[in-house]
Design a protein around this motif. Structure first.
Motif: not given
Lengths: 291, 239
Positions: A166, A169-170, A172-173, A176-177, A179-186, B75, B78, B90, B92-93, B95, B103, B106, B151
């Motif tokens: 996990k 993956k976080q 890598r996420a 790669q992005n 902003t994308g990471a933040q909006v998925t709660g990472i 967070r 969320i 946004q 993850f290209p 992945m 992802m 969460c 997602r």
């Protein structure tokens, strides 16, 4: 020239290349995720070498056995550096702050080591020290060979970690992005801290291995810092596989080169080839853009 | 007056010295679809990013299900159930589609119900099931928007925010996504906050809307009222 000597040099190059690849990879990982150029990666290797030295002197720990402990200590050290200092300088504006900060940290670490350990060279003994393996008429230094195997193992483990866990993956996420990471709660700040810690741990594993056949002195980080930058620039900043292969190219270049042109011109050769590679890469890039 | 399910009141946001939101307020009941419309730079995206915790507000409050959402903590938003499907997707290209969706799940509850949600998502968008092992960066824009929406849904939102979902996409794909969004809202009571430049499209999906101009809420009303409002017609609907 004797082919045997060249093959021997090639093998030695691959083995020292493993160390360069490892340090380059650690630098690349930090760059890939945080987009910061860490100018004190060489000094982090130096710190881990002294830690290995201390563990050996006071606890009698063999450098190879000390690897897990060194990696752990370096992870904590890196995570601390990142969360206490580097993270605070990132939010300001642009790269300059981080650049100055890591550069100065390197100087600070070198001089602290100088103060604590003086400028003498220090070595440790390992169970494999001074042992040589004979394979097909080649002499292979056992500590170098074992180091090489361990580094390969560590690399595979890191890749598996990035691919399947996990946290991996976080990481890598986030790379790669963000902003994308933040909006998925990472929790991106936490990921940055972990990544820097992992980067320091990788450098630490390389440092501990290096200690089994090399000596440590306060400015030893310069050697590996510069080398890791060459490796990373050759392979492409942010490209982990590129850094990995770059490490081997550099290692082979050094050893094979020094048997051909003589040890005195080893560094000259390395930098000439490095510049050539940069020029060729740039030209290819321009062509690709035009084409 | 009782509090709405979601209520942002008096939001002020500054980028450095420049104030971009001035006392912006909007609210939504459970299961409602709200549209924030307005021209480029009006502050729509900033409003929803603030709600989602990506931007910190200087003053104002965000209440969601009677709890206050702290500013600038993505967070926390969320965990409360507010999930943003960001502008520009946004993803993850490098992945896979599957990993991207993974992802999204969460929180602990979302993670434990990952399988069910994933089945639902593949039901909505069979195309994503076919492509689940493909890198997200290699998908078409429309498919990427499906992944972004899915997602978001993987996190089991109680309020989903969609920021410019139609930007640069073929109309039929946007219609697909909107149809599914409405269906979910009706079935599960999901509240949806939609930010759109395409006012006509937004008002077709939404129950109510807010028109933002230069960081201020100018006009509000039901979708029907807004569609018939002379000012809105002139400025955004091209009558």
């Amino acid at each position: 020239m004797d082919v045997g000597i060249l093959v021997q040099a090639l093998v030695n190059g691959i083995m020292i290349g493993g160390i360069y690849a490892m340090v380059g990879m650690s630098l690349n990982m930090i760059f890939g995720v945080m987009k910061i150029t860490n100018f004190c990666q060489g000094e982090i290797v130096m710190v881990s070498m002294y830690i290995t030295y201390l563990l050996y002197t006071y606890l009698g720990l063999d450098p190879f056995l000390a690897i897990p402990l060194v990696a752990l200590i370096m992870f904590a050290f890196g995570a601390m550096l990142q969360s206490l200092l580097i993270n605070r300088s990132i939010k300001e504006d642009g790269d300059q702050n981080v650049l100055f900060l890591t550069c100065c940290l390197g100087i600070f670490l070198t001089n602290t080591a100088l103060l604590l350990f003086s400028s003498n060279y220090r070595t440790v003994e390992s169970i494999f020290s001074n042992q040589v393996m004979k394979v097909f008429g080649m002499n292979i230094s056992l500590p170098r060979f074992v180091s090489f195997l361990l580094l390969c193992l560590a690399t595979v483990l890191i890749f598996l970690m990035l691919k399947h866990t996990k946290l991996g993956k976080q990481i890598r996420a986030t790379s790669q992005n963000p902003t994308g990471a933040q909006v998925t709660g990472i929790k991106t700040k936490f990921i940055y801290t972990c990544t820097y810690g992992i980067g320091a741990a990788i450098a630490g594993i390389a440092g501990a291995c290096l200690m089994s056949f090399y000596y440590v002195y306060p400015s030893v980080g310069n050697v590996y810092g510069t080398r890791s930058f060459i490796v990373v620039t050759m392979g492409g900043l942010g490209n982990v596989w590129g850094a990995f292969s770059g490490g081997f190219v550099l290692g082979i270049l050094e050893t094979v080169g020094s048997t051909i042109v003589g040890a005195a011109f080893k560094d000259t050769l390395v930098f000439v080839v490095f510049i050539l590679i940069l020029v060729i890469k740039e030209n290819l890039n321009i062509k690709r853009k035009r084409g | 007056m009782g509090n709405a399910f979601f209520k942002a009141s008096g939001l002020n946001v500054k980028y450095g010295d420049i104030q971009v939101l001035w006392d912006v307020s909007f609210e939504a009941e459970k299961g409602e679809i709200i549209a924030l419309v307005g021209s480029n730079g009006a502050g729509k995206s900033t409003s929803v990013k603030t709600v989602a915790g990506l931007i910190r507000h200087t003053s104002g409050t965000i209440l969601f299900d009677e709890k206050e959402i702290p500013g600038g903590n993505a967070r926390a938003a969320i965990d409360a159930g507010i999930i943003l499907v960001p502008e520009g997707r946004q993803l993850f290209p490098q992945m896979t589609v599957y990993e991207n969706l993974e992802m999204g799940a969460c929180s602990k509850t979302a993670e434990s119900r990952k399988k069910e949600t994933l089945e639902k998502v593949f039901d909505w968008f069979p195309k994503l099931k076919e492509r689940k092992n493909q890198m997200a960066g290699t998908l078409s824009g429309g498919e990427q928007q499906m992944v972004a929406f899915s997602r978001g849904m993987m996190g089991l939102p109680r309020m989903l925010i969609m920021d410019e979902p139609s930007l640069g996409l073929a109309p039929n794909i946007v219609d697909d996504i909107f149809r599914i969004a409405r269906q979910v809202a009706e079935e599960t009571g999901l509240t949806i906050l939609l930010v759109e430049q395409d006012v006509r499209k937004a008002l077709r999906l939404a129950n109510r809307g807010y028109v933002l101009e230069n960081g201020v809420v100018n006009i509000t009303g039901t979708a029907e009222e807004l569609s018939n409002n002379e000012e809105v017609k002139k400025a955004y609907l091209g009558f």
